[in-house]
Design a protein around this motif. Structure first.
Motif, PDB file in Angstrom:
ATOM      1  N   GLU A   1     -32.706  36.762 -19.371  1.00  0.00           N
ATOM      2  CA  GLU A   1     -32.625  37.982 -18.374  1.00  0.00           C
ATOM      3  C   GLU A   1     -31.379  37.490 -17.319  1.00  0.00           C
ATOM      4  O   GLU A   1     -30.712  38.414 -16.947  1.00  0.00           O
ATOM      5  N   LEU A   2     -30.732  36.232 -17.443  1.00  0.00           N
ATOM      6  CA  LEU A   2     -29.742  35.852 -16.491  1.00  0.00           C
ATOM      7  C   LEU A   2     -28.485  36.524 -17.199  1.00  0.00           C
ATOM      8  O   LEU A   2     -27.650  37.147 -16.568  1.00  0.00           O
ATOM      9  N   ARG A   3     -28.545  36.240 -18.426  1.00  0.00           N
ATOM     10  CA  ARG A   3     -27.200  36.611 -19.167  1.00  0.00           C
ATOM     11  C   ARG A   3     -27.263  38.235 -19.339  1.00  0.00           C
ATOM     12  O   ARG A   3     -26.120  38.734 -19.307  1.00  0.00           O
ATOM     13  N   ALA A   4     -28.455  38.837 -19.462  1.00  0.00           N
ATOM     14  CA  ALA A   4     -28.671  40.314 -19.180  1.00  0.00           C
ATOM     15  C   ALA A   4     -27.949  41.023 -17.812  1.00  0.00           C
ATOM     16  O   ALA A   4     -27.214  41.869 -18.017  1.00  0.00           O
ATOM     17  N   LEU A   5     -28.225  40.124 -16.935  1.00  0.00           N
ATOM     18  CA  LEU A   5     -27.690  40.513 -15.535  1.00  0.00           C
ATOM     19  C   LEU A   5     -26.432  40.395 -15.714  1.00  0.00           C
ATOM     20  O   LEU A   5     -25.614  41.008 -14.837  1.00  0.00           O
ATOM     21  N   SER A   6     -25.564  39.396 -16.185  1.00  0.00           N
ATOM     22  CA  SER A   6     -24.239  39.250 -16.345  1.00  0.00           C
ATOM     23  C   SER A   6     -23.605  40.359 -16.782  1.00  0.00           C
ATOM     24  O   SER A   6     -22.370  40.426 -16.795  1.00  0.00           O
TER      25      SER A   6
ATOM     26  N   VAL B   1     -14.194  36.458 -13.968  1.00  0.00           N
ATOM     27  CA  VAL B   1     -15.274  36.060 -12.947  1.00  0.00           C
ATOM     28  C   VAL B   1     -15.921  37.335 -12.628  1.00  0.00           C
ATOM     29  O   VAL B   1     -15.439  38.604 -12.175  1.00  0.00           O
ATOM     30  N   LYS B   2     -17.242  37.541 -12.707  1.00  0.00           N
ATOM     31  CA  LYS B   2     -17.924  38.851 -12.243  1.00  0.00           C
ATOM     32  C   LYS B   2     -18.917  38.448 -11.248  1.00  0.00           C
ATOM     33  O   LYS B   2     -19.815  37.587 -11.308  1.00  0.00           O
ATOM     34  N   LEU B   3     -18.945  39.025 -10.089  1.00  0.00           N
ATOM     35  CA  LEU B   3     -20.045  38.827  -9.078  1.00  0.00           C
ATOM     36  C   LEU B   3     -21.029  39.877  -9.336  1.00  0.00           C
ATOM     37  O   LEU B   3     -20.813  41.227  -9.114  1.00  0.00           O
ATOM     38  N   VAL B   4     -22.444  39.510  -9.628  1.00  0.00           N
ATOM     39  CA  VAL B   4     -23.418  40.376  -9.847  1.00  0.00           C
ATOM     40  C   VAL B   4     -24.666  39.863  -8.915  1.00  0.00           C
ATOM     41  O   VAL B   4     -25.184  38.717  -9.114  1.00  0.00           O
ATOM     42  N   VAL B   5     -24.954  40.565  -8.027  1.00  0.00           N
ATOM     43  CA  VAL B   5     -25.972  40.236  -6.968  1.00  0.00           C
ATOM     44  C   VAL B   5     -25.597  39.051  -6.268  1.00  0.00           C
ATOM     45  O   VAL B   5     -24.625  38.632  -5.893  1.00  0.00           O
ATOM     46  N   ASN B   6     -26.401  37.901  -6.376  1.00  0.00           N
ATOM     47  CA  ASN B   6     -26.173  36.737  -5.664  1.00  0.00           C
ATOM     48  C   ASN B   6     -25.886  35.742  -6.793  1.00  0.00           C
ATOM     49  O   ASN B   6     -25.927  34.276  -6.529  1.00  0.00           O
TER      50      ASN B   6
END
Lengths: 194, 214
Positions: free
Chosen positions: A7-12, A38-43
Motif C-alpha cells: 500500500e505504501l508503494r501504491a501511495l508512491s 524525489v516525490k512528496l506524497v502526504v507525510n
C-alpha cells in the motif's frame, strides 16, 4: 516492524505535492550523492532511481527536522530527545516538531546517523522544498486545523467543525497542543507557529 | 523498499497524545487465528503492539487510500480495513464491544492525511472568504505545483474503479459568483491548472471520505 509495503508503494504512485530530480545522499558514512526522483506524497518522501517506477525507499516526515545546508541544499533528520529515557516508551514531554527553534535548549539532539541530504538546482527550489516539507506532517496539518477553527470561531462565534461532525474529537481540541504551541495558536497569525 | 523504521517506531511511542487506542483482535492471515493486540492510532498510522506497555510496535498499517467497513463474521464487533488494487490487503479486525467498534470505525475512517488536508483547505477557504480577501489574504497558501520532471509513472490514481455502483459524483456546476477566491481569468495556465486541480482533489477526497461511511 511490519508494515503494509504494498500500500505504501501504491501511495508512491499517487499524484505528488512536489516531485523533482534531486541529488540525494544517505546518512551512512562515506555515502555518495546520487540523482534520485524525489516525490512528496502526504507525510512521506519517496525516492526512486530516475529510470525506475518502483520506489527505492520512503522517509516518514513526522517529528523530523528540515534544515538548510549550504550552498544550495537541505537535510532531513530525526530530532531526538536526550537519551536514555527513564522508563520504556517514556520521552520528555512536549512536541518535537519542525518549527521549534529553542528545542535545542531542551537538550534535543540531531542524530547524524539519520540525516539525509538533498541538493537542489536553485536556491528558490530549495526554499520551495523546505516549505513543502515543513507543512508535510500530520502534526502540522492538525495544528493548522486548530488554528483556523479558533480563528473562525472568534469571528463568527460558531464552530466550523460541526458541519463535519468532528467537533468532539480529542485530536482537534486546543488542549491537545502543548502549552507553547497553544499560545501561538490562539495568536493572530499561522506564521507565528514558525 | 527501504523505510526509516526507527522514525516510525519513534513516532509510535513518543509522548504526544494518541488519537485512539485500545485492544483489537487481528486475524493473522486467511487461515490463522486472531491475536489480541494493543492498537494505537496516531495520525494516519495504526500501530499495533503486543500490549500497552510494549516498547516497540509489532507493526503498522499506513491508512491512506483505504476504506473501513463493518463485516459479517463469526466474531462479534468485526470490521475491516480494506485497501484497493489487485491483491491488496484487507485487515480483519474485531473490537471488544459495540461502543469500541463504533469508536474505532469512526476514528479510522477519518484518519487519513487526505481527509485532514481536505478539512484544513475547507477552513482556509472559509476564513479567506470571511476576511473578504479574494486570494490568500493574510494566510500564505504554500505554492504546490506538482512538478514531475522526468517522472516515470505519473498516473493519477493507482486505484481501479471501485466495484459496485459507487461512481464519483459529478462536480457541481460552476457558478461564477460562488467561489470568491477564484484566480483572475487572465491568470497564467499553471496557476489555473493548480487552482482547478485543488478543486478536483477536494472532490476526490470527499468521494473517498464518503465511501468510508459504514
Amino acid at each position: 516492524m511490519r508494515y503494509n509495503e504494498k500500500e505504501l508503494r501504491a501511495l508512491s504512485q499517487q499524484p505528488a505535492e512536489m516531485a523533482a530530480e534531486l541529488s540525494m545522499r544517505g546518512p551512512k558514512k562515506g555515502s555518495v550523492a546520487k540523482r534520485r526522483l524525489v516525490k512528496l506524497v502526504v507525510n512521506f518522501l519517496f525516492y526512486f532511481r530516475t529510470d525506475e517506477a518502483e520506489p527505492l525507499g520512503a522517509l516518514l516526515l513526522e517529528r523530523c527536522r528540515v534544515s538548510q545546508e549550504e550552498p544550495g541544499g537541505f537535510s532531513i533528520s530525526e530530532w531526538l530527545p536526550p537519551s536514555p529515557p527513564s522508563r520504556p516508551g517514556c520521552f520528555l514531554p512536549g512536541h518535537k516538531n519542525l518549527f521549534d527553534g529553542p528545542r535545542a535548549a531542551q537538550g534535543f539532539i540531531e542524530d547524524p546517523e539519520r540525516k539525509y541530504y538533498f541538493e537542489c538546482c536553485t536556491q528558490e527550489q530549495c526554499q520551495e522544498w523546505m516549505e513543502a516539507l515543513r507543512r508535510a506532517s500530520y502534526e502540522y496539518m492538525r495544528c493548522s486545523l486548530i488554528f483556523y477553527r479558533n480563528e473562525i470561531q472568534k469571528m463568527t462565534g460558531k464552530d466550523p467543525l460541526e458541519q463535519f461532525g468532528i467537533s468532539e474529537e480529542a485530536r482537534f481540541q486546543l488542549s491537545s497542543l502543548p502549552r507553547d504551541r497553544r499560545a501561538a495558536c490562539v495568536g493572530t497569525q499561522l506564521d507565528e507557529l514558525d | 523498499m527501504k523505510l526509516n523504521e526507527r522514525s516510525l517506531a519513534f513516532y509510535a511511542t513518543c509522548d504526544a497524545p494518541v488519537d485512539h487506542a485500545g485492544f483489537l483482535h487481528k486475524k493473522g492471515g486467511r487461515h490463522t487465528a486472531s491475536h489480541r493486540r494493543w492498537f494505537v492510532l496516531r495520525g494516519n498510522m495504526l500501530f499495533y503492539f503486543e500490549g500497552p506497555g510494549s516498547r516497540e510496535p509489532l507493526g503498522v498499517i499506513v491508512l491512506e487510500g483505504c476504506t473501513v467497513e463493518l463485516v459479517e463474521a463469526a466474531e462479534e464487533f468485526a470490521f475491516a480495513v480494506r485497501f484497493t488494487g489487485a491483491h491488496a490487503r484487507c485487515y480483519a479486525l474485531a473490537a471488544e464491544s459495540q461502543a469500541a467498534l463504533e469508536g474505532w470505525v469512526k476514528a479510522l475512517s477519518r484518519a487519513s492525511f487526505h481527509y485532514l488536508r481536505l478539512v484544513v483547505r475547507e477552513l482556509e477557504q472559509q476564513l479567506a472568504a470571511m476576511r473578504g480577501t479574494g486570494g490568500d489574504g493574510e494566510v500564505t497558501v504554500p505554492p504546490r505545483r506538482p512538478k514531475e520532471n522526468g517522472c516515470c509513472s505519473a498516473v493519477w490514481s493507482a486505484e481501479p474503479p471501485a466495484a459496485g455502483p459507487r461512481c464519483p459524483p459529478l462536480p457541481p456546476r460552476r457558478r461564477r459568483a460562488s467561489t470568491p477566491d477564484r484566480p483572475p481569468d487572465s491568470a497564467p495556465f499553471a496557476q489555473l491548472h493548480e487552482w482547478y486541480g485543488q478543486e478536483v482533489r477536494a472532490l476526490r477526497g470527499q468521494w473517498l471520505g464518503g465511501q468510508t461511511q459504514p
